[in-house]
Design a protein around this motif. Structure first.
Motif, PDB file in Angstrom:
ATOM      1  N   PHE A 174       0.764  -1.243   0.000  1.00  0.00           N
ATOM      2  CA  PHE A 174       0.000   0.000   0.000  1.00  0.00           C
ATOM      3  C   PHE A 174       0.800   1.301   0.000  1.00  0.00           C
ATOM      4  CE2 PHE A 174      -2.498  -3.191   2.453  1.00  0.00           C
ATOM      5  CZ  PHE A 174      -3.474  -3.407   1.494  1.00  0.00           C
ATOM      6  N   ALA A 175       2.094   1.258   0.329  1.00  0.00           N
ATOM      7  CA  ALA A 175       2.848   2.506   0.420  1.00  0.00           C
ATOM      8  C   ALA A 175       2.911   3.181  -0.942  1.00  0.00           C
ATOM      9  CB  ALA A 175       4.257   2.256   0.951  1.00  0.00           C
ATOM     10  N   GLU A 176       2.778   4.477  -0.925  1.00  0.00           N
ATOM     11  CA  GLU A 176       2.790   5.267  -2.169  1.00  0.00           C
ATOM     12  C   GLU A 176       4.158   5.134  -2.820  1.00  0.00           C
ATOM     13  OE1 GLU A 176       3.551   8.112  -4.788  1.00  0.00           O
ATOM     14  OE2 GLU A 176       4.044   8.933  -2.829  1.00  0.00           O
ATOM     15  N   SER A 177       4.196   4.623  -4.038  1.00  0.00           N
ATOM     16  CA  SER A 177       5.459   4.177  -4.631  1.00  0.00           C
ATOM     17  C   SER A 177       6.199   5.245  -5.414  1.00  0.00           C
ATOM     18  CB  SER A 177       5.193   2.979  -5.551  1.00  0.00           C
ATOM     19  OG  SER A 177       4.256   3.323  -6.552  1.00  0.00           O
ATOM     20  N   ALA A 178       5.631   6.428  -5.550  1.00  0.00           N
ATOM     21  CA  ALA A 178       6.329   7.460  -6.307  1.00  0.00           C
ATOM     22  C   ALA A 178       7.170   8.362  -5.429  1.00  0.00           C
ATOM     23  CB  ALA A 178       5.311   8.330  -7.053  1.00  0.00           C
ATOM     24  N   ARG A 179       7.075   8.194  -4.102  1.00  0.00           N
ATOM     25  CA  ARG A 179       7.761   9.089  -3.180  1.00  0.00           C
ATOM     26  C   ARG A 179       9.235   8.727  -3.066  1.00  0.00           C
ATOM     27  NH1 ARG A 179       5.516   8.056   2.322  1.00  0.00           N
ATOM     28  NH2 ARG A 179       3.702   9.174   1.551  1.00  0.00           N
ATOM     29  N   PRO A 180      10.176   9.645  -3.367  1.00  0.00           N
ATOM     30  CA  PRO A 180      11.597   9.369  -3.157  1.00  0.00           C
ATOM     31  C   PRO A 180      11.920   9.507  -1.681  1.00  0.00           C
ATOM     32  CG  PRO A 180      11.331  11.581  -4.006  1.00  0.00           C
ATOM     33  CD  PRO A 180       9.956  10.976  -3.949  1.00  0.00           C
ATOM     34  N   VAL A 181      12.596   8.523  -1.106  1.00  0.00           N
ATOM     35  CA  VAL A 181      12.875   8.545   0.319  1.00  0.00           C
ATOM     36  C   VAL A 181      14.333   8.242   0.591  1.00  0.00           C
ATOM     37  CG1 VAL A 181      12.396   7.436   2.516  1.00  0.00           C
ATOM     38  CG2 VAL A 181      10.530   7.867   0.944  1.00  0.00           C
ATOM     39  N   GLY A 182      14.972   9.137   1.354  1.00  0.00           N
ATOM     40  CA  GLY A 182      16.310   8.883   1.843  1.00  0.00           C
ATOM     41  C   GLY A 182      17.268   8.444   0.762  1.00  0.00           C
ATOM     42  N   ASP A 183      17.964   7.338   1.054  1.00  0.00           N
ATOM     43  CA  ASP A 183      18.957   6.840   0.111  1.00  0.00           C
ATOM     44  C   ASP A 183      18.373   5.767  -0.795  1.00  0.00           C
ATOM     45  OD1 ASP A 183      18.807   5.360   2.585  1.00  0.00           O
ATOM     46  OD2 ASP A 183      20.362   4.067   1.749  1.00  0.00           O
ATOM     47  N   SER A 184      17.060   5.580  -0.753  1.00  0.00           N
ATOM     48  CA  SER A 184      16.445   4.571  -1.607  1.00  0.00           C
ATOM     49  C   SER A 184      16.463   5.012  -3.059  1.00  0.00           C
ATOM     50  CB  SER A 184      14.990   4.329  -1.184  1.00  0.00           C
ATOM     51  OG  SER A 184      14.936   3.882   0.145  1.00  0.00           O
ATOM     52  N   PRO A 185      16.610   4.082  -3.985  1.00  0.00           N
ATOM     53  CA  PRO A 185      16.544   4.458  -5.393  1.00  0.00           C
ATOM     54  C   PRO A 185      15.162   4.950  -5.752  1.00  0.00           C
ATOM     55  CG  PRO A 185      16.480   2.072  -5.148  1.00  0.00           C
ATOM     56  CD  PRO A 185      16.778   2.634  -3.787  1.00  0.00           C
ATOM     57  N   ARG A 186      15.097   5.869  -6.717  1.00  0.00           N
ATOM     58  CA  ARG A 186      13.793   6.346  -7.160  1.00  0.00           C
ATOM     59  C   ARG A 186      13.065   5.213  -7.884  1.00  0.00           C
ATOM     60  NH1 ARG A 186      13.295  11.768  -6.762  1.00  0.00           N
ATOM     61  NH2 ARG A 186      15.179  12.955  -6.366  1.00  0.00           N
ATOM     62  N   ARG A 187      11.789   5.096  -7.605  1.00  0.00           N
ATOM     63  CA  ARG A 187      11.014   3.994  -8.166  1.00  0.00           C
ATOM     64  C   ARG A 187      10.074   4.510  -9.241  1.00  0.00           C
ATOM     65  NH1 ARG A 187      10.943  -0.470  -4.340  1.00  0.00           N
ATOM     66  NH2 ARG A 187      12.285   0.047  -2.598  1.00  0.00           N
ATOM     67  N   THR A 188       9.788   3.643 -10.161  1.00  0.00           N
ATOM     68  CA  THR A 188       8.866   4.015 -11.229  1.00  0.00           C
ATOM     69  C   THR A 188       7.451   4.053 -10.689  1.00  0.00           C
ATOM     70  OG1 THR A 188      10.291   2.938 -12.830  1.00  0.00           O
ATOM     71  CG2 THR A 188       8.019   3.396 -13.503  1.00  0.00           C
ATOM     72  N   PRO A 189       6.724   5.153 -10.866  1.00  0.00           N
ATOM     73  CA  PRO A 189       5.349   5.226 -10.357  1.00  0.00           C
ATOM     74  C   PRO A 189       4.486   4.132 -10.967  1.00  0.00           C
ATOM     75  CG  PRO A 189       6.141   7.403 -10.997  1.00  0.00           C
ATOM     76  CD  PRO A 189       7.150   6.406 -11.495  1.00  0.00           C
ATOM     77  N   THR A 190       3.576   3.626 -10.156  1.00  0.00           N
ATOM     78  CA  THR A 190       2.661   2.595 -10.628  1.00  0.00           C
ATOM     79  C   THR A 190       1.243   3.114 -10.530  1.00  0.00           C
ATOM     80  OG1 THR A 190       2.364   1.648  -8.438  1.00  0.00           O
ATOM     81  CG2 THR A 190       4.231   0.835  -9.717  1.00  0.00           C
ATOM     82  N   ALA A 191       0.307   2.279 -10.933  1.00  0.00           N
ATOM     83  CA  ALA A 191      -1.100   2.674 -10.858  1.00  0.00           C
ATOM     84  C   ALA A 191      -1.517   2.949  -9.422  1.00  0.00           C
ATOM     85  CB  ALA A 191      -1.974   1.575 -11.458  1.00  0.00           C
ATOM     86  N   ARG A 192      -0.878   2.289  -8.460  1.00  0.00           N
ATOM     87  CA  ARG A 192      -1.231   2.461  -7.070  1.00  0.00           C
ATOM     88  C   ARG A 192      -0.700   3.778  -6.514  1.00  0.00           C
ATOM     89  NH1 ARG A 192      -3.054  -1.187  -3.590  1.00  0.00           N
ATOM     90  NH2 ARG A 192      -2.396  -2.960  -4.828  1.00  0.00           N
ATOM     91  N   ALA A 193       0.226   4.421  -7.215  1.00  0.00           N
ATOM     92  CA  ALA A 193       0.874   5.614  -6.681  1.00  0.00           C
ATOM     93  C   ALA A 193      -0.098   6.743  -6.411  1.00  0.00           C
ATOM     94  CB  ALA A 193       1.963   6.086  -7.640  1.00  0.00           C
ATOM     95  N   ALA A 194      -1.188   6.789  -7.152  1.00  0.00           N
ATOM     96  CA  ALA A 194      -2.158   7.873  -6.974  1.00  0.00           C
ATOM     97  C   ALA A 194      -2.947   7.717  -5.681  1.00  0.00           C
ATOM     98  CB  ALA A 194      -3.113   7.900  -8.155  1.00  0.00           C
ATOM     99  N   ARG A 195      -2.930   6.540  -5.088  1.00  0.00           N
ATOM    100  CA  ARG A 195      -3.670   6.281  -3.855  1.00  0.00           C
ATOM    101  C   ARG A 195      -2.700   6.286  -2.687  1.00  0.00           C
ATOM    102  NH1 ARG A 195      -6.836   0.747  -3.289  1.00  0.00           N
ATOM    103  NH2 ARG A 195      -4.747   0.007  -2.792  1.00  0.00           N
ATOM    104  N   THR A 196      -2.697   7.337  -1.903  1.00  0.00           N
ATOM    105  CA  THR A 196      -1.747   7.474  -0.808  1.00  0.00           C
ATOM    106  C   THR A 196      -2.237   6.746   0.431  1.00  0.00           C
ATOM    107  OG1 THR A 196      -1.052   9.618  -1.652  1.00  0.00           O
ATOM    108  CG2 THR A 196      -0.534   9.137   0.634  1.00  0.00           C
ATOM    109  N   PHE A 197      -1.376   5.934   1.002  1.00  0.00           N
ATOM    110  CA  PHE A 197      -1.662   5.239   2.250  1.00  0.00           C
ATOM    111  C   PHE A 197      -0.393   5.294   3.084  1.00  0.00           C
ATOM    112  CE2 PHE A 197      -2.021   1.493   5.008  1.00  0.00           C
ATOM    113  CZ  PHE A 197      -3.311   1.629   5.489  1.00  0.00           C
ATOM    114  N   ASP A 198      -0.414   6.087   4.141  1.00  0.00           N
ATOM    115  CA  ASP A 198       0.788   6.328   4.938  1.00  0.00           C
ATOM    116  C   ASP A 198       0.964   5.259   6.001  1.00  0.00           C
ATOM    117  OD1 ASP A 198       1.465   8.673   3.589  1.00  0.00           O
ATOM    118  OD2 ASP A 198       0.185   9.895   4.878  1.00  0.00           O
TER     119      ASP A 198
END
Length: 289
Positions: free
Chosen positions: A133-157
């Motif tokens: 469920f985590a929003e996959s378009a968010r760049p975080v820390g030292d993690s590599p940037r991820r390709t946004p997916t269809a789920r990215a529009a639905r934010t679940f913190d």
């Protein structure tokens, strides 16, 4: 605390000038009526969200029963401003929240179900929710940037219930931590959170990235050391130990009081706590301020 006490406390905090847009009061009760009352009260104050336990008296309830409970809360509150953060703490509530339940609630109420506090104490369980469920378009820390997916529009913190998992949570697109120890160690937790939440645009050189990762890992280890003191089995409960620390560093013995069934630290235990905190270099400077 009773429902009435919780509402009076929130009233007093808001009247005291604390911005409700930064608050997430707990509103989950065994009684759906009290849950709705507390939740409505928080929404009307303009709180950012509410943290909601599942109904925890009956232990072997079905997913359908839990779905109906949360559904009724959403429908009875009936306010577009409502943001629910589900509180999964099976070591205490026994009744847990499953990925399937979250999926059903998100499908039915995508605007009302905003996230969760995941306090299972099991990183693999937390990772399951993050992966799902985590929003996959968010760049975080030292993690590599991820390709946004269809789920990215639905934010679940996804917040972890212990800062011991903060770095891992942020590296996996989590939102942060909601932790009891933040009451006594807020600055150090916040510093790691902010460092994790900084984009890597300024860390192009490999050496800078390596140093940054090492610094974050050092901060995480330091947070773990502090938490281990407060969660020691030498003390009757973490809550009692936290309040005793505030009493010590704030020079105010009234802070050591707790309500039954919790019990306060004995004088000997309080001395052990003070010694343990001194041994790890915990100053309590913020608490004295």
């Amino acid at each position: 605390m009773s429902a009435e006490e919780r509402m009076k406390l929130l009233d007093a905090i808001v009247a005291g000038g604390i911005d409700p847009s930064g608050m997430m009061p707990g509103t989950g009760c065994c009684s759906i009526t009290e849950t709705v009352e507390l939740t409505t009260h928080a929404v009307e104050h303009g709180c950012a969200g509410v943290l909601m336990l599942p109904p925890f008296y009956y232990k072997d309830v079905s997913e359908e029963g839990l779905y109906r409970y949360f559904s009724q809360v959403v429908q009875r509150v009936g306010d577009a401003r409502l943001k629910i953060y589900l509180y999964n703490i099976p070591p205490v509530a026994i009744v847990g929240i499953t990925p399937r339940l979250v999926e059903r609630l998100l499908t039915a109420y995508p605007n009302a179900i905003a996230g969760m506090k995941e306090s299972s104490g099991n990183w693999n369980n937390t990772k399951t929710f993050l992966d799902a469920f985590a929003e996959s378009a968010r760049p975080v820390g030292d993690s590599p940037r991820r390709t946004p997916t269809a789920r990215a529009a639905r934010t679940f913190d996804v917040f972890v219930g212990s800062e011991s998992f903060l770095l891992a949570n942020m590296r996996n697109r989590g939102a942060g931590t909601i932790s009891a120890t933040a009451n006594v160690n807020p600055a150090a937790i916040y510093e790691l959170y902010m460092q994790c939440n900084t984009t890597d645009d300024t860390d192009r050189q490999q050496s800078k990235i390596g140093n940054r990762k090492s610094e974050m890992e050092h901060r995480q280890v330091r947070l773990n050391v502090v938490r281990e003191v407060f969660s020691s089995r030498k003390f009757p409960s973490m809550i009692a130990a936290l309040k005793q620390a505030i009493a010590i560093y704030g020079n105010d013995p009234e802070w050591a009081r707790v309500r039954p069934p919790l019990i306060e630290l004995t004088s000997e235990q309080a001395n052990f706590l003070a010694a343990d905190l001194k041994a790890i270099g915990f100053s309590g400077q913020l608490l004295r301020g």
